[in-house]
Write a protein that holds these residues in place. Structure first.
Motif, PDB file in Angstrom:
ATOM      1  N   UNK B  77       0.855  -1.191   0.000  1.00  0.00           N
ATOM      2  CA  UNK B  77       0.000   0.000   0.000  1.00  0.00           C
ATOM      3  C   UNK B  77       0.884   1.232   0.000  1.00  0.00           C
ATOM      4  N   UNK B  78       0.821   1.996  -1.074  1.00  0.00           N
ATOM      5  CA  UNK B  78       1.601   3.233  -1.122  1.00  0.00           C
ATOM      6  C   UNK B  78       0.911   4.244  -2.014  1.00  0.00           C
ATOM      7  N   UNK B  79       1.465   5.421  -2.054  1.00  0.00           N
ATOM      8  CA  UNK B  79       0.861   6.515  -2.801  1.00  0.00           C
ATOM      9  C   UNK B  79       1.178   6.377  -4.295  1.00  0.00           C
ATOM     10  N   UNK B  80       0.249   5.762  -5.032  1.00  0.00           N
ATOM     11  CA  UNK B  80       0.383   5.707  -6.491  1.00  0.00           C
ATOM     12  C   UNK B  80      -0.857   6.350  -7.089  1.00  0.00           C
ATOM     13  N   UNK B  81      -0.708   6.822  -8.308  1.00  0.00           N
ATOM     14  CA  UNK B  81      -1.837   7.477  -8.969  1.00  0.00           C
ATOM     15  C   UNK B  81      -3.018   6.519  -9.077  1.00  0.00           C
ATOM     16  N   UNK B 119      -3.788  11.385   1.276  1.00  0.00           N
ATOM     17  CA  UNK B 119      -3.648  12.806   0.959  1.00  0.00           C
ATOM     18  C   UNK B 119      -3.939  13.066  -0.513  1.00  0.00           C
ATOM     19  N   UNK B 120      -3.424  12.190  -1.372  1.00  0.00           N
ATOM     20  CA  UNK B 120      -3.665  12.368  -2.802  1.00  0.00           C
ATOM     21  C   UNK B 120      -5.147  12.112  -3.122  1.00  0.00           C
TER      22      UNK B 120
ATOM     23  N   UNK D 120      10.675  -0.268   4.744  1.00  0.00           N
ATOM     24  CA  UNK D 120       9.867  -1.321   4.143  1.00  0.00           C
ATOM     25  C   UNK D 120      10.572  -2.680   4.268  1.00  0.00           C
TER      26      UNK D 120
ATOM     27  N   UNK F  76      -0.341  14.743 -11.180  1.00  0.00           N
ATOM     28  CA  UNK F  76       0.529  13.577 -10.998  1.00  0.00           C
ATOM     29  C   UNK F  76       1.996  13.969 -10.839  1.00  0.00           C
ATOM     30  N   UNK F  78       5.171  14.122  -9.114  1.00  0.00           N
ATOM     31  CA  UNK F  78       5.798  13.467  -7.969  1.00  0.00           C
ATOM     32  C   UNK F  78       7.256  13.160  -8.281  1.00  0.00           C
ATOM     33  N   UNK F 107      -1.213  21.099   1.157  1.00  0.00           N
ATOM     34  CA  UNK F 107      -2.188  20.010   1.023  1.00  0.00           C
ATOM     35  C   UNK F 107      -2.198  19.412  -0.377  1.00  0.00           C
ATOM     36  N   UNK F 109      -1.285  17.579  -3.558  1.00  0.00           N
ATOM     37  CA  UNK F 109      -0.237  16.595  -3.857  1.00  0.00           C
ATOM     38  C   UNK F 109       0.767  17.090  -4.903  1.00  0.00           C
ATOM     39  N   UNK F 112       3.449  19.216  -2.747  1.00  0.00           N
ATOM     40  CA  UNK F 112       4.504  18.482  -2.025  1.00  0.00           C
ATOM     41  C   UNK F 112       5.237  17.539  -2.979  1.00  0.00           C
TER      42      UNK F 112
END
Lengths: 226, 226, 226, 226, 226, 226
Positions: B77-81, B119-120, D120, F76, F78, F107, F109, F112
């Motif tokens: 589980x991570x921040x991906x689009x 957050x995303x 991780x 997107x 990042x 806030x 995405x 940041x």
């Protein structure tokens, strides 16, 4: 007993820093008070006599249930056993649920002095064997309001609806704000400048104008109210 | 629309970390939901199939209005689009006012991953031109709950009154807590150990048991409710 | 010379906040002491006379090598030159390697007062020309223990093995804990509530029960001991 | 199994940042290892082939029990599932008690990338159902060492006694430090400049030279060793 | 009026902690002063009489425009109304634009005492109705310099070009640094050890040697000078 | 080469958050640029084509020396190796001394995300062996500007003198600010609301209006300029 009590090192500090919130509470029927710690006798403008009358006017405008004067020496407010006993006695007399105090980061020594003094007084007020008159009283919450330093607030209060009353309460301190500009806080532009501050916090809280408060410890809350 | 939604990286995380508060809210008539992000298929004990049934039982015990499963891969589980679009679509569908997410300080990568992902997703959910189905939705508040790290809470919630329901909801995850102790969080002692945590926060909030939450930004509050 | 000395603003503070660790050390053959700063004469229950006997009992239970009383006024412990000279003289007399002091975040003014006082005294104790009797002495480490505030510990000590002795040492202060509940810390439930705290820190340290300490500066350590 | 393992994003990072401590431990009979995450192939000077030989020399000088190479791409070290599985497999193979990783505040993306990657991997290594070869292994402690940012250390280690060995280990990386000065860290003055750093920490720890480490969570310690 | 004034609790503190910067400024034609708060009469070595002469020599070496002595009691420097009035009167007399004060984190009570004292004095100096002789004066900036604690600087000043003058200014305090080593700061190795500190900050600022300062509030700057 | 370059995740971010400072610098003859990271194609109002023209107008009003478009996907942004290489190539091409980037606490995405991306790109730009076209370039300073979160600034810049130009530059983004209010930042009240923010920082910096910046590491400064 009061619902909220705000400590003001000098006669106009509470109006400037937490006035909008106090007015909102008073308008909602809460019992709200201000305790001035000194008469502001070191201020460049105004005399203690004139300021007493200004305070009375501001209290009326705000709808305060109580306004008191502790009579400490302006410029020398600090944490001493003697001052703490006097403050504790007042806390026992007016019995506030929420106590609002100046922030420890404020530049003015009377402001951070008042913060430190309040910690000792809050403790003494609840201690049965303290040499303080009256029945022991425990304050439920302590909140810090903003003076002249940048703070990291935990709570914001929407004060858009009380802008006019708030401005009137500040300007009731005519000796301070109708004359020449003495400093960043003693200036005829006081309302405009503090409104910018409220606008800043409003931006962050997604309302038009807000006042900011900091709680030093986690607040017990009713989750339904969030 | 839900009043509160809690994100659970694995099926039992919400019960363990925020269960008492969610139960209190449900008992007060609020619409409360849990969204599991993964099926917990990397867990040493239990199978996804068994855990689905356990989740249903826990939901019933807690009085949830909604319980969902996002189907991300356990351990990744991570921040991906892609994951953010899926989560945003769910946020639009269930439209929570308050969103409760894992803490970024938690040791488990799925926990801090879920925090960053949320957050995303919260941003995407409110963006009209995002490629996400459903009507744009803005979450009003985001609160972080405690996993396996020490946090600095801003809010405490009294959960003394729901101790038994809370314990039952956790123990409904029988595959995790009825077998051998696998780790500090997968152990038959789970209720006892998490109750110690609630006792700690209770000590600080002057109640018997409390759950702790952290808000990353100042909360707009009604001062009358303080 | 003592290996460890713990400063207690009131007679029972050391037992409650750091007792498990002190007992572990004493059982391991270390020379451990407690210095009470006041007689606790402002406490709602107990008299100084009774408390002296309770302290003696607790000392015996804990296996202390030394227990002293500085005789400052309860409720007025703060950083003054006079109190600092008295404390420095005691530090020179008992010559501790590790000094354990209350935390500056504690709500009780005597606790943060003791913290500030200890900084001046530690300095004076090592100064050759200070007007303090005895040979100069430098404390090697200062650790802060937890009172009634949430802290961010740097060290945890496993205290599972001394639970019974620890409970007995606290309950030796019978005048405080055998009567009515006066406050969150003066209550018959004291052991149960402080054990919850130890359980919380235990969860974080992966042991059953732990006490938490904070070092304000980096600790010089032997890497082999990690 | 290793007692200590230090992660080095590039071949010479461990020697520069934590070398003194690793040498002290090796000299005391501990089993100490370094895992290089990349071959440093983006470095301005040196080739991967030459650097392999330099690493072998440094390992001999330091008395390492193990030195490995993970083979990630220099300049692209970050937290990905694939890299984490490889790192976790190595952690299971060498089974360190203490893991030392780069600091998240370092400017170099490979350094903070290695920090995030390690979180991780540490989790995966202990998970029974992770798709990682070998027996599950739990690292007992994670410490952060200093790269090119100012940190707030929790631990200091006296490295005065190993100054010469430490300098020799760094200078074994001849391709980096015998040529022209490329940057603040790739320079013939490397030992002199890092010794100044050790002198700074020494000043704070009251020894001549010290290395600094940061623990992100409270450390369970044996109080007798303090 | 002075451009910069540095407060020294004891006669040699300014040279050691901020000397390089003060020398650079003096060499650039700025008017720079040092105000000693005490005569250092509690120091193990040297007498007040000898130290007066040493101070004069150091002032000459540094190119100071002014050097004063406030005459507070060594070991008892703290925030009192009386000391603050004396300091405020001096601030009014010498009228510095930038005031440099000890850091609140320093271990030495006179150092953090001087910090707290300076906050009250800066306020009094600007107050028209304060009982302080002279014309009101407002200090533009307050910077903190490093004593014996680790700080988190906001500003670094390159002091490579004044190394020799700086060393000479420190060594002019012959009574402190020519005799036996008394402590970490009273030692013949003082220049070598403080140069290590400058080397550390230099590493972070990408120069050879730097001094570090901390500003507690945001600094108004001319962006062209960045 | 540019003196200052500001990274804008979307076409109008630089004007809103750092516009006053950029204008002041341009008016003083500095070479100032803005690099837009995306075309803002996810924005509710405006099209990429229209926004190109608005950007050109704003650039003219501000007196920019350069304005570029990196073409990343809106929503997107990042830290990926690919985006970092593109950004690094631009940094090498325009060679800024000061780089201004969004704040990691924002806030949004993309904000940041841009912060994290910039760290990798700044590193790559200076690395000789990076697969990036052009000559290596080292940015001297990185400053963070304020988006939609409360920050703790280290620097303030007086922007009272450029209020009208600044308002005109923002309003040149007509598609965003002439239509309906979409959000707190996409609203016809944008200038009024951001001016409140400048008024807030002005209060703290003792000027009328100021913009706030944060430096993450200590800044090497010329003390004469303070």
């Amino acid at each position: 007993p009061l619902d909220w009590l705000c400590l003001a090192p000098h006669p106009d500090d509470a109006e400037i820093g937490a006035g909008g919130t106090l007015i909102r509470l008073a308008q909602a029927g809460k019992k709200v008070g201000i305790l001035e710690l000194s008469r502001g006798e070191k201020g460049t403008q105004g005399t203690p006599e004139v300021r007493v009358q200004e305070c009375a006017r501001a209290a009326q405008i705000m709808g305060l249930s109580w306004r008191g004067q502790l009579g400490l020496v302006d410029g020398e407010i600090m944490d001493t056993a003697k001052a703490a006993h006097r403050l504790a006695a007042t806390l026992r007399a007016v019995r506030p649920t929420v106590l609002v105090v100046p922030h420890f980061k404020d530049r003015h020594p009377d402001h951070f002095g008042a913060y430190h003094l309040s910690k000792r007084a809050v403790h003494l007020a609840q201690l049965q064997k303290a040499y303080v008159g009256g029945e022991p009283h425990r304050v439920s919450r302590v909140l810090l309001y903003q003076g002249n330093a940048d703070i990291t607030p935990t709570l914001l209060v929407d004060v858009e609806g009380v802008q006019e009353v708030w401005a009137a309460a500040i300007l009731a301190h005519e000796s301070q704000f109708a004359g020449a500009a003495i400093s960043e806080t003693v200036t005829p532009e006081i309302v405009e400048r503090r409104r910018a501050r409220q606008g800043y916090w409003g931006t962050l809280g997604r309302v038009r104008y807000a006042e900011a408060f900091e709680a030093e410890t986690a607040l017990l809350v009713d989750p339904e109210a969030l």
